[in-house]
Design a protein around this motif. Sequence first.
Motif, PDB file in Angstrom:
ATOM      1  N   ARG A  61       0.509  -1.342  -0.004  1.00  0.00           N
ATOM      2  CA  ARG A  61       0.024  -0.064   0.496  1.00  0.00           C
ATOM      3  C   ARG A  61       0.909   1.120   0.095  1.00  0.00           C
ATOM      4  NH1 ARG A  61      -2.689  -4.102   3.464  1.00  0.00           N
ATOM      5  NH2 ARG A  61      -5.490  -4.046   2.233  1.00  0.00           N
ATOM      6  N   LEU A  62       2.032   1.226   0.326  1.00  0.00           N
ATOM      7  CA  LEU A  62       3.445   2.120   0.621  1.00  0.00           C
ATOM      8  C   LEU A  62       3.520   2.742  -0.443  1.00  0.00           C
ATOM      9  CD1 LEU A  62       4.598   4.839   2.561  1.00  0.00           C
ATOM     10  CD2 LEU A  62       6.379   2.898   2.867  1.00  0.00           C
ATOM     11  N   LYS A  63       3.699   1.110  -1.225  1.00  0.00           N
ATOM     12  CA  LYS A  63       4.564   1.350  -2.467  1.00  0.00           C
ATOM     13  C   LYS A  63       3.564   2.439  -3.209  1.00  0.00           C
ATOM     14  CE  LYS A  63       7.862  -2.182  -2.165  1.00  0.00           C
ATOM     15  NZ  LYS A  63       8.336  -3.141  -2.695  1.00  0.00           N
ATOM     16  N   ARG A  64       2.023   2.067  -3.299  1.00  0.00           N
ATOM     17  CA  ARG A  64       0.965   2.449  -4.503  1.00  0.00           C
ATOM     18  C   ARG A  64       1.301   4.191  -4.263  1.00  0.00           C
ATOM     19  NH1 ARG A  64      -4.569  -2.183  -3.704  1.00  0.00           N
ATOM     20  NH2 ARG A  64      -3.570  -3.533  -5.156  1.00  0.00           N
ATOM     21  N   ARG A  65       0.311   3.830  -2.962  1.00  0.00           N
ATOM     22  CA  ARG A  65       0.733   5.305  -2.525  1.00  0.00           C
ATOM     23  C   ARG A  65       2.262   6.510  -3.169  1.00  0.00           C
ATOM     24  NH1 ARG A  65      -3.105   7.806   0.896  1.00  0.00           N
ATOM     25  NH2 ARG A  65      -3.331   5.883   2.120  1.00  0.00           N
ATOM     26  N   GLU A  66       2.950   6.146  -2.919  1.00  0.00           N
ATOM     27  CA  GLU A  66       4.065   6.666  -3.559  1.00  0.00           C
ATOM     28  C   GLU A  66       4.575   6.579  -5.311  1.00  0.00           C
ATOM     29  OE1 GLU A  66       8.056   4.370  -2.204  1.00  0.00           O
ATOM     30  OE2 GLU A  66       7.063   5.169   0.297  1.00  0.00           O
TER      31      GLU A  66
END
Length: 184
Positions: A61-66
């Motif tokens: 999810r963090l990678k998606r947000r980035e």
Amino acid sequence: AAPGGACGYGDPLDRDPEKVRGDLVAELVTPVFAEKIYGVAVGPDGRVDESATHVLRERHRLKRRERIGGGPAPAGRPPNLGGRGIRANEYVVWDEEREELVCRKCGHSFGPIDADPKERAASEDAPLSVGGPVMGQLYDRGRFVFRLYYCPGCVSLLECEVLRKGDAPVWGRFSALPRGRRAK
């Protein structure tokens, strides 16, 4: 081991980890893709490692947000829709009280009933190979994109579609207001 067969329904990161483990046992997905697509870690004993799965999913999810340039994760509780509303898909629903389409997980507004939720979604274009190791290898030749749409609030994957490069998204609007509702 077999590649994925279709895009499926709902965000892969929300799939029940035990069902992913069952797919592993049935050789419908490889351990690499269980982690890469579903964010599920299975230990050497064949059981789902719940702690590692939680960490892996949060990392995804963090990678998606980035990648999509999303803001911080939403604070507070998701909306309590209490079963009300019409679903546009697994995540976008009509909230009768707010009179708008919203994310059922975080409450992000996608606008009025006649709006296309994709217009207020975050999106990214990826190569077809993101959909699986064999998807489009024989006919793609760089002509197509795999477009993924996310909620800008909670970064849940809302929808994905295969498009020729340069084509507009598939229209995603409702054709009428919910039963018993009138436009203002």
